[in-house]
Write a protein that holds these residues in place. Structure first.
Motif, short mmCIF file in Angstrom:
data_model
loop_
_atom_site.label_atom_id
_atom_site.label_comp_id
_atom_site.label_asym_id
_atom_site.label_seq_id
_atom_site.Cartn_x
_atom_site.Cartn_y
_atom_site.Cartn_z
N VAL A 44 -23.90 12.58 31.94
CA VAL A 44 -22.87 12.56 32.99
C VAL A 44 -22.56 11.11 33.34
CG1 VAL A 44 -22.22 13.33 35.29
CG2 VAL A 44 -23.76 14.73 33.91
N ASP A 45 -21.31 10.73 33.21
CA ASP A 45 -20.85 9.40 33.60
C ASP A 45 -20.48 9.47 35.08
OD1 ASP A 45 -19.62 6.97 34.04
OD2 ASP A 45 -18.35 7.06 32.24
N THR A 46 -21.33 8.88 35.92
CA THR A 46 -21.11 8.94 37.37
C THR A 46 -20.08 7.92 37.85
OG1 THR A 46 -22.98 7.46 37.75
CG2 THR A 46 -23.42 9.84 37.83
N ASP A 47 -19.64 7.03 36.96
CA ASP A 47 -18.63 6.04 37.32
C ASP A 47 -17.21 6.56 37.11
OD1 ASP A 47 -20.53 4.14 38.02
OD2 ASP A 47 -20.63 3.34 35.98
N ARG A 48 -17.10 7.78 36.62
CA ARG A 48 -15.79 8.37 36.34
C ARG A 48 -15.71 9.75 36.99
NH1 ARG A 48 -13.79 5.18 32.54
NH2 ARG A 48 -12.21 6.52 31.66
N TYR A 49 -14.49 10.22 37.18
CA TYR A 49 -14.31 11.57 37.72
C TYR A 49 -13.53 12.41 36.72
CZ TYR A 49 -9.61 10.00 39.07
OH TYR A 49 -8.33 9.52 39.06
N VAL A 60 -11.60 14.74 29.82
CA VAL A 60 -10.72 13.65 30.23
C VAL A 60 -11.17 13.22 31.61
CG1 VAL A 60 -8.35 12.98 30.75
CG2 VAL A 60 -8.82 14.53 28.84
N ALA A 61 -11.49 11.92 31.74
CA ALA A 61 -12.01 11.40 32.99
C ALA A 61 -11.42 10.02 33.24
CB ALA A 61 -13.53 11.32 32.93
N ALA A 101 -18.42 14.06 33.40
CA ALA A 101 -18.07 12.98 34.33
C ALA A 101 -18.14 13.50 35.75
CB ALA A 101 -16.66 12.46 34.03
N GLY A 102 -18.46 12.59 36.68
CA GLY A 102 -18.46 12.93 38.10
C GLY A 102 -19.85 13.09 38.66
N ASP A 103 -19.97 13.97 39.63
CA ASP A 103 -21.25 14.24 40.28
C ASP A 103 -22.16 14.98 39.29
OD1 ASP A 103 -22.70 16.71 41.94
OD2 ASP A 103 -22.92 14.71 42.86
N PRO A 104 -23.37 14.44 39.04
CA PRO A 104 -24.23 15.05 38.03
C PRO A 104 -24.59 16.51 38.30
CG PRO A 104 -25.02 12.86 38.56
CD PRO A 104 -23.93 13.18 39.55
#
Length: 174
Positions: A44-49, A60-61, A101-104
């Protein structure tokens, strides 16, 4: 194999992050092998939504930070992918890699629902005062998952504190 290929098979979902000790992946792989179900390794990329996701597993984030480049398609970290492939290839466990992406906790829970996961496997955060304080104040992903969705969550301890030793956020003895 894409994310859709495992949809509805009731596999094991494991949260993977760069630099994570292999113990989390090892326990998830053991569980998948014991239950004869596939393994989904999700980062999970927490720097993107999340903007959107597709049935083929494409995500797509966009970045939260406006100074970051706006490459829309989330890509799985190549070093993490190589690490996972070195560990899992040849073990006979079907697996896929899934970028989120977003909140894990929210992202993992949503994927677990989509794939009808039997279990979610996560690791504890890094040891030390800084990591423990961050986990204490932000809440652990495992705790959020345990309270916000219905399937069992397995938390793999990465660096447990010995029984007599104080936890990093506890007051030192007077």
């Amino acid at each position: 194999m894409n994310g859709n290929a495992l949809s509805g098979q009731g596999g094991i979902l494991v949260a993977v992050v760069p630099g994570q000790p292999v113990a989390v992946l090892e326990e998830a792989a053991r569980l998948a092998d014991d239950l004869d179900v596939p393994l989904v390794c999700a980062n999970v990329d927490t720097d993107r939504y999340l903007v959107s996701s597709y049935v083929d597993g494409t995500v797509v984030a966009l970045p939260y930070d406006p100074d970051l480049p706006e490459t829309e398609e989330a890509r799985f970290d190549p070093d993490l992918e190589a690490h996972i492939r070195r560990f899992l290839d040849g073990r006979g466990i079907p697996y896929v890699l899934q970028q989120l992406a977003g909140d894990p906790a929210w992202s993992l829970s949503r994927l677990a629902d989509d794939m009808e996961a039997r279990y979610i496997v996560v690791g504890t955060r890094e040891a030390g005062l800084r990591g423990s304080l961050r986990e204490f104040f932000n809440g652990s992903v495992g705790v959020h998952l345990a309270h916000r969705q219905h399937r069992p969550v397995i938390v793999v301890p990465l660096n447990p504190v010995p029984g007599a030793q104080k936890l990093p956020w506890e007051e030192p003895p007077a």
